[in-house]
Design an enzyme around this catalytic site. Sequence first.
Site, PDB file in Angstrom:
ATOM      1  N   CYS B  87       0.819  -1.217   0.000  1.00  0.00           N
ATOM      2  CA  CYS B  87       0.000   0.000   0.000  1.00  0.00           C
ATOM      3  C   CYS B  87       0.849   1.261   0.000  1.00  0.00           C
ATOM      4  O   CYS B  87       0.321   2.369  -0.090  1.00  0.00           O
ATOM      5  CB  CYS B  87      -0.925   0.025   1.209  1.00  0.00           C
ATOM      6  SG  CYS B  87      -1.592  -1.578   1.608  1.00  0.00           S
ATOM      7  N   SER B 211     -11.117   0.593   5.245  1.00  0.00           N
ATOM      8  CA  SER B 211     -11.062   1.472   4.082  1.00  0.00           C
ATOM      9  C   SER B 211     -11.729   0.793   2.902  1.00  0.00           C
ATOM     10  O   SER B 211     -12.073  -0.385   2.939  1.00  0.00           O
ATOM     11  CB  SER B 211      -9.609   1.806   3.755  1.00  0.00           C
ATOM     12  OG  SER B 211      -8.881   0.612   3.552  1.00  0.00           O
ATOM     13  N   LYS B 332     -10.238   5.692   4.106  1.00  0.00           N
ATOM     14  CA  LYS B 332     -11.516   5.236   4.625  1.00  0.00           C
ATOM     15  C   LYS B 332     -12.685   5.639   3.728  1.00  0.00           C
ATOM     16  O   LYS B 332     -13.585   4.840   3.491  1.00  0.00           O
ATOM     17  CB  LYS B 332     -11.688   5.828   6.037  1.00  0.00           C
ATOM     18  CG  LYS B 332     -13.020   5.573   6.677  1.00  0.00           C
ATOM     19  CD  LYS B 332     -13.225   4.085   6.950  1.00  0.00           C
ATOM     20  CE  LYS B 332     -14.672   3.736   7.149  1.00  0.00           C
ATOM     21  NZ  LYS B 332     -15.398   3.387   5.948  1.00  0.00           N
ATOM     22  N   HIS B 336      -9.205   3.596  -1.339  1.00  0.00           N
ATOM     23  CA  HIS B 336      -7.849   3.066  -1.170  1.00  0.00           C
ATOM     24  C   HIS B 336      -7.454   2.150  -2.329  1.00  0.00           C
ATOM     25  O   HIS B 336      -7.344   0.941  -2.161  1.00  0.00           O
ATOM     26  CB  HIS B 336      -7.772   2.336   0.179  1.00  0.00           C
ATOM     27  CG  HIS B 336      -6.414   1.841   0.563  1.00  0.00           C
ATOM     28  ND1 HIS B 336      -5.237   2.381   0.075  1.00  0.00           N
ATOM     29  CD2 HIS B 336      -6.038   0.827   1.386  1.00  0.00           C
ATOM     30  CE1 HIS B 336      -4.206   1.719   0.594  1.00  0.00           C
ATOM     31  NE2 HIS B 336      -4.663   0.772   1.381  1.00  0.00           N
TER      32      HIS B 336
END
Lengths: 129, 389
Positions: B87, B211, B332, B336
């Site tokens: 990520c 998220s 969130k 994402h």
Amino acid sequence: MNIISIEQFYNFCSQKKLMGVKCEECNALYAIPKPLCINCGSKKLFWIPFKGVGKLISYTIVHIPHPRFQNEAPYILGIIELEEGVKLLARIKEVKIEDIKIGMPLKIDFEKSENETWPNWPRYFFKPI
Amino acid sequence: MKVLASIISAGLSKFGKLDGLYAREIFAEAAKEAFENCPNLNPKKDIEALFIGQMSESYEHQGHAGPLMLNWVGLNGIPAFRVESACASSSVALRVGLMAIMSGLYNIVMVGGVEKMTHLPTSNNMEILASASDFPFEQWHGATFPSLFALMATAHMHEYGTTEEQMALVAVKNHENAFLNPKAHMQKKITVQDVLSSKVVSWPLKLYDCSLISDGASCVILAKHELAKKFTDTPVNIIASTQAQDSLSILERESLTTLNAIKLASREAFKMADLTPKDIDVAEVHDCFTIAEIIAYEDLGFCKKGFGGKLIEEGETKIGGKIPVNTSGGLKAKGHPVGATGVAQVYEIYLQLIGEAGKRQVNGAEIGLTCNIGGSGATATVNILKRGD
Ligand SMILES: [Zn+2]
């Protein structure tokens, strides 16, 4: 037997043995077998038996499971601090969700490995002492 | 304080479920905005390299993202680099781009990130995302991504008395902010009760603590500081950029309630910029799960260890509070798309610092921070940005 590898770690598990790795130079202990010591860089590491007992330091109830565990949900996943001072992550079994408590003493047990191709590792889990 | 490089333009695609678009086309959407907002830039002539973050080729069965993305934004021939750090892929790509400029190799580069995720069912997504955790010692024993953060949450609740309500407040705030962001995935306000009564994913984390799986892309154009004014009157300077690592598996970490990589990276970043957490006017931090934002408050030094729950409860991280966090809506509620996230955070801070954040503008913001983590915190990157003069 002296090869420090993940495969060897799980070979021990299939013999129902939890083995850890110790650094000859600095005495650091590892639950995940390491070819090099993270603490001091030494290459002199060897297997030592762990007792397989410890206490629960955190847990979660997995409702949306990992695809491999589709049939087990909801299951309890915990982090267990072993008496040797290192940690493992594993499912906690043979305990009701409402009885689970941080700090509870647990011991390891082993499952037979599944009939699949690689990785055909036998799984360990923890249960109340 | 030293300027590492300047941002002369930035672009962000719409985040959300972008049916019928491939990752390359979504990335082109972000690139178009960056090019259009910088008329003095001739992309084909001026941009010398592309650094692109993408987590997984499993989503589209498509690898070799470097040349692919390059081609789709009309820039053939120059070198393209794909960077993977789960990520944190695009924020690590940004750091590689920075290093390329600071080394003197290039004057102007494009950095960005992209991920196309929503076309796959949740179970496939869980499996792909779980690949950023340790396979033999976490995934093999049934760990999912939410479950790793849930283990941190339970420990945080036990150690510091953090509550499910406090975690829910993070989601409520970030949804409020996303409501003001036209590019956010979800523009729906929610209540604490909505979070608490949503479906349990991995207790104590519920669906609204997690998220969003999204499609999206982000990019910024970086220039050597001395050249920035040639391209724009409103450059934003990167005055610190750091990265630190921790073990991939959470079981090897000393503590479950702290992300040491964030601590290390931020300590170094504040030193590099000669600033303290009190100097930050606005921040975008990694809220893949609500507990992650609370831990980030603490490990970045916005509050003392264990007081993250209190900080959100007191409203200090809302727009108008002492330190507004995730004005974009965060992972969130803005969404994402993993590979795009790090640079998307930088995009939001860029908008805030040039005063273009619209209804979510933090008045007079001059210094902003981004904190992006990869996986369950094995990678952390921190950037500090300052409005150029
Ligand atoms: Zn050693």
